[in-house]
Design a protein around this motif. Structure first.
Motif, PDB file in Angstrom:
ATOM      1  N   LEU A 158      41.553  32.338  32.279  1.00  0.00           N
ATOM      2  CA  LEU A 158      41.289  31.543  33.483  1.00  0.00           C
ATOM      3  C   LEU A 158      42.577  31.315  34.263  1.00  0.00           C
ATOM      4  N   ASN A 159      43.664  31.128  33.552  1.00  0.00           N
ATOM      5  CA  ASN A 159      44.959  30.962  34.201  1.00  0.00           C
ATOM      6  C   ASN A 159      45.381  32.241  34.931  1.00  0.00           C
ATOM      7  N   ASP A 160      45.060  33.393  34.330  1.00  0.00           N
ATOM      8  CA  ASP A 160      45.360  34.673  34.982  1.00  0.00           C
ATOM      9  C   ASP A 160      44.634  34.782  36.319  1.00  0.00           C
ATOM     10  N   TYR A 161      43.360  34.385  36.325  1.00  0.00           N
ATOM     11  CA  TYR A 161      42.587  34.439  37.567  1.00  0.00           C
ATOM     12  C   TYR A 161      43.157  33.483  38.618  1.00  0.00           C
ATOM     13  N   GLU A 162      43.600  32.331  38.162  1.00  0.00           N
ATOM     14  CA  GLU A 162      44.138  31.348  39.100  1.00  0.00           C
ATOM     15  C   GLU A 162      45.416  31.857  39.768  1.00  0.00           C
ATOM     16  N   LYS A 163      46.208  32.641  39.035  1.00  0.00           N
ATOM     17  CA  LYS A 163      47.499  33.110  39.543  1.00  0.00           C
ATOM     18  C   LYS A 163      47.432  34.468  40.240  1.00  0.00           C
ATOM     19  N   MET A 164      46.316  35.176  40.122  1.00  0.00           N
ATOM     20  CA  MET A 164      46.282  36.554  40.596  1.00  0.00           C
ATOM     21  C   MET A 164      46.490  36.641  42.110  1.00  0.00           C
ATOM     22  N   GLU A 165      47.221  37.687  42.504  1.00  0.00           N
ATOM     23  CA  GLU A 165      47.530  37.905  43.911  1.00  0.00           C
ATOM     24  C   GLU A 165      46.845  39.157  44.447  1.00  0.00           C
ATOM     25  N   GLU A 166      46.088  39.853  43.591  1.00  0.00           N
ATOM     26  CA  GLU A 166      45.382  41.064  43.982  1.00  0.00           C
ATOM     27  C   GLU A 166      44.006  41.027  43.333  1.00  0.00           C
ATOM     28  N   LYS A 167      43.120  41.912  43.768  1.00  0.00           N
ATOM     29  CA  LYS A 167      41.820  41.996  43.111  1.00  0.00           C
ATOM     30  C   LYS A 167      42.029  42.473  41.687  1.00  0.00           C
ATOM     31  N   ALA A 168      41.646  41.659  40.723  1.00  0.00           N
ATOM     32  CA  ALA A 168      41.895  41.993  39.327  1.00  0.00           C
ATOM     33  C   ALA A 168      40.854  41.359  38.427  1.00  0.00           C
ATOM     34  N   ALA A 169      40.711  41.936  37.230  1.00  0.00           N
ATOM     35  CA  ALA A 169      39.865  41.382  36.174  1.00  0.00           C
ATOM     36  C   ALA A 169      40.692  41.351  34.902  1.00  0.00           C
TER      37      ALA A 169
ATOM     38  N   ARG B 103      33.745  50.962  36.754  1.00  0.00           N
ATOM     39  CA  ARG B 103      33.190  50.641  38.070  1.00  0.00           C
ATOM     40  C   ARG B 103      34.091  49.658  38.818  1.00  0.00           C
ATOM     41  N   LEU B 104      34.753  48.775  38.059  1.00  0.00           N
ATOM     42  CA  LEU B 104      35.686  47.834  38.685  1.00  0.00           C
ATOM     43  C   LEU B 104      36.827  48.594  39.355  1.00  0.00           C
ATOM     44  N   LYS B 105      37.391  49.563  38.627  1.00  0.00           N
ATOM     45  CA  LYS B 105      38.481  50.371  39.175  1.00  0.00           C
ATOM     46  C   LYS B 105      38.025  51.098  40.444  1.00  0.00           C
ATOM     47  N   LYS B 106      36.810  51.635  40.406  1.00  0.00           N
ATOM     48  CA  LYS B 106      36.290  52.351  41.574  1.00  0.00           C
ATOM     49  C   LYS B 106      36.125  51.429  42.781  1.00  0.00           C
ATOM     50  N   ARG B 107      35.980  50.143  42.518  1.00  0.00           N
ATOM     51  CA  ARG B 107      35.837  49.163  43.598  1.00  0.00           C
ATOM     52  C   ARG B 107      37.182  48.551  43.993  1.00  0.00           C
ATOM     53  N   GLY B 108      38.272  49.101  43.458  1.00  0.00           N
ATOM     54  CA  GLY B 108      39.597  48.610  43.810  1.00  0.00           C
ATOM     55  C   GLY B 108      40.025  47.371  43.059  1.00  0.00           C
ATOM     56  N   ILE B 109      39.370  47.088  41.939  1.00  0.00           N
ATOM     57  CA  ILE B 109      39.703  45.924  41.111  1.00  0.00           C
ATOM     58  C   ILE B 109      40.489  46.399  39.893  1.00  0.00           C
ATOM     59  N   GLN B 110      41.754  45.996  39.784  1.00  0.00           N
ATOM     60  CA  GLN B 110      42.603  46.410  38.672  1.00  0.00           C
ATOM     61  C   GLN B 110      42.254  45.614  37.411  1.00  0.00           C
ATOM     62  N   LEU B 111      42.241  46.297  36.278  1.00  0.00           N
ATOM     63  CA  LEU B 111      41.965  45.655  34.990  1.00  0.00           C
ATOM     64  C   LEU B 111      43.266  45.401  34.240  1.00  0.00           C
ATOM     65  N   PHE B 112      43.364  44.214  33.633  1.00  0.00           N
ATOM     66  CA  PHE B 112      44.523  43.883  32.817  1.00  0.00           C
ATOM     67  C   PHE B 112      44.072  43.267  31.490  1.00  0.00           C
ATOM     68  N   CYS B 113      44.777  43.628  30.438  1.00  0.00           N
ATOM     69  CA  CYS B 113      44.597  43.005  29.124  1.00  0.00           C
ATOM     70  C   CYS B 113      45.760  42.054  28.899  1.00  0.00           C
ATOM     71  N   ASP B 114      45.462  40.798  28.666  1.00  0.00           N
ATOM     72  CA  ASP B 114      46.492  39.767  28.477  1.00  0.00           C
ATOM     73  C   ASP B 114      46.811  39.629  26.991  1.00  0.00           C
ATOM     74  N   THR B 115      48.010  40.009  26.597  1.00  0.00           N
ATOM     75  CA  THR B 115      48.386  39.990  25.177  1.00  0.00           C
ATOM     76  C   THR B 115      48.570  38.579  24.629  1.00  0.00           C
ATOM     77  N   LYS B 116      48.537  37.571  25.504  1.00  0.00           N
ATOM     78  CA  LYS B 116      48.631  36.191  25.037  1.00  0.00           C
ATOM     79  C   LYS B 116      47.256  35.536  24.895  1.00  0.00           C
ATOM     80  N   SER B 117      46.225  36.257  25.294  1.00  0.00           N
ATOM     81  CA  SER B 117      44.843  35.807  25.075  1.00  0.00           C
ATOM     82  C   SER B 117      44.307  36.617  23.900  1.00  0.00           C
TER      83      SER B 117
END
Length: 315
Positions: free
Chosen positions: A104-115, A201-215
């Motif tokens: 949730l913190n990642d989403y709050e801080k994100m500056e680009e379309k991301a999941a 499908r997220l990538k195809k829609r311009g949404i970058q995926l990230f795995c958070d190693t602290k979650s």
């Protein structure tokens, strides 16, 4: 994404077989995470049943329909309740106390379309590679042209975020607007690679995926190919879970052909070269070895002609 305080999160879990002990541990952990208002459990005809409560909503199916249909139904029912986020988990994914808060913190801080998704401790290769990228025209990661070298920086992005082209369902946190954008899993995959197809499908829609190693998520049980502790195609000749292996091969090949192939000639060269290696170095030179190698070829053929759906151990 704005202020995420007091956001409504619904967890979705899919289970099957004799895994009730795993489910209980995961649900007990989720009850302690204040952001989760409800958990939806899709029961693919397991041997023991969980009972619905105010916190846990159970949907029981008459047969094991696979992960694709399970998450399809779970997401559909979660969206009906209009949460802010849906957190997808496997039935043996035990999250750390702060795993959801971190996302949730990642989403709050994100500056680009991301999941964002959680990091599962048994996926050490993800850290070692600095994330996950598909090499165009590669077959299960093998590319003769690039000599199996990954084209990505071997380091973490800021805030311990690993960039990925696709991620598993387990640990993925999606805002409801993303689900409405990309829809629901393709149930024809049945089992394996349906998560690759869904998250790509997220990538195809311009949404970058990230795995958070602290979650962090701990897997209470390893996947079939990790149990063998050998390369996946070598594990095919050892596993007792052959049906799982066949779905893995057919579905991953189908996914590659429909998403990362830009040159069919190059792709099939990679397939042939890699299968020659499998034949020489991995396949036992006995009746069972030849039988299973034949099943590998059948699965690849099914992918080539676009035939998804249910499989048995004879394809």
């Amino acid at each position: 994404m704005g202020n995420l305080v007091d956001k409504n999160v619904i967890a979705v879990i899919v289970t099957y077989g004799d895994r009730i002990d795993y489910v209980k541990k995961v649900v007990d952990r989720l009850k302690k995470i204040k952001e989760i208002t409800q958990t939806i459990l899709v029961d693919n005809n397991s041997n023991q049943k969980m009972v619905s409560t105010d916190f846990l909503k159970v949907f029981t199916l008459e047969k094991n329909s696979g992960s694709a249909n399970g998450y399809y139904l779970g997401l559909k029912n979660a969206v009906k309740n209009n949460p802010d986020f849906v957190w997808m988990l496997d039935d043996d994914n035990l999250p750390s106390d702060n795993a959801l808060a971190r996302l949730l913190n990642d989403y709050e801080k994100m500056e680009e379309k991301a999941a964002f998704c959680s990091y599962r401790l048994d996926r050490k290769e993800l850290k070692e590679a600095g994330g996950q990228r598909y090499i165009p025209n590669s077959f299960f990661g093998f590319s003769l042209k690039s000599k199996i070298k990954r084209r990505m920086a071997n380091k973490l992005k800021e805030n311990n975020l690993l960039p990925c082209d696709t991620v598993p369902y387990g640990g993925l946190l999606l805002p409801i607007e993303y689900i409405k954008l990309i829809g629901y899993p393709n149930r024809d995959y049945v089992l394996y690679s349906d998560d690759n197809d869904y998250t790509y499908r997220l990538k195809k829609r311009g949404i970058q995926l990230f795995c958070d190693t602290k979650s962090v998520i701990s897997d209470l049980e390893s996947s079939w190919y990790r149990r063998e502790k050998v390369p996946m195609f070598q594990g095919v000749f050892r596993t007792k879970m052959m049906r799982n292996a066949l779905y893995t091969i057919r579905n991953r090949t189908y996914f590659e052909l429909n998403n990362i192939v830009t040159s069919k000639f190059e792709y099939w060269i990679n397939v042939v070269v890699y299968l020659m290696y499998v034949f020489v170095f991995y396949m036992p030179k006995n009746k069972l070895g030849f039988l299973r190698f034949g099943l590998i070829l059948k699965c690849i053929k099914l992918a080539r002609i676009g035939q998804l759906g249910e499989l048995d151990e004879n394809c």
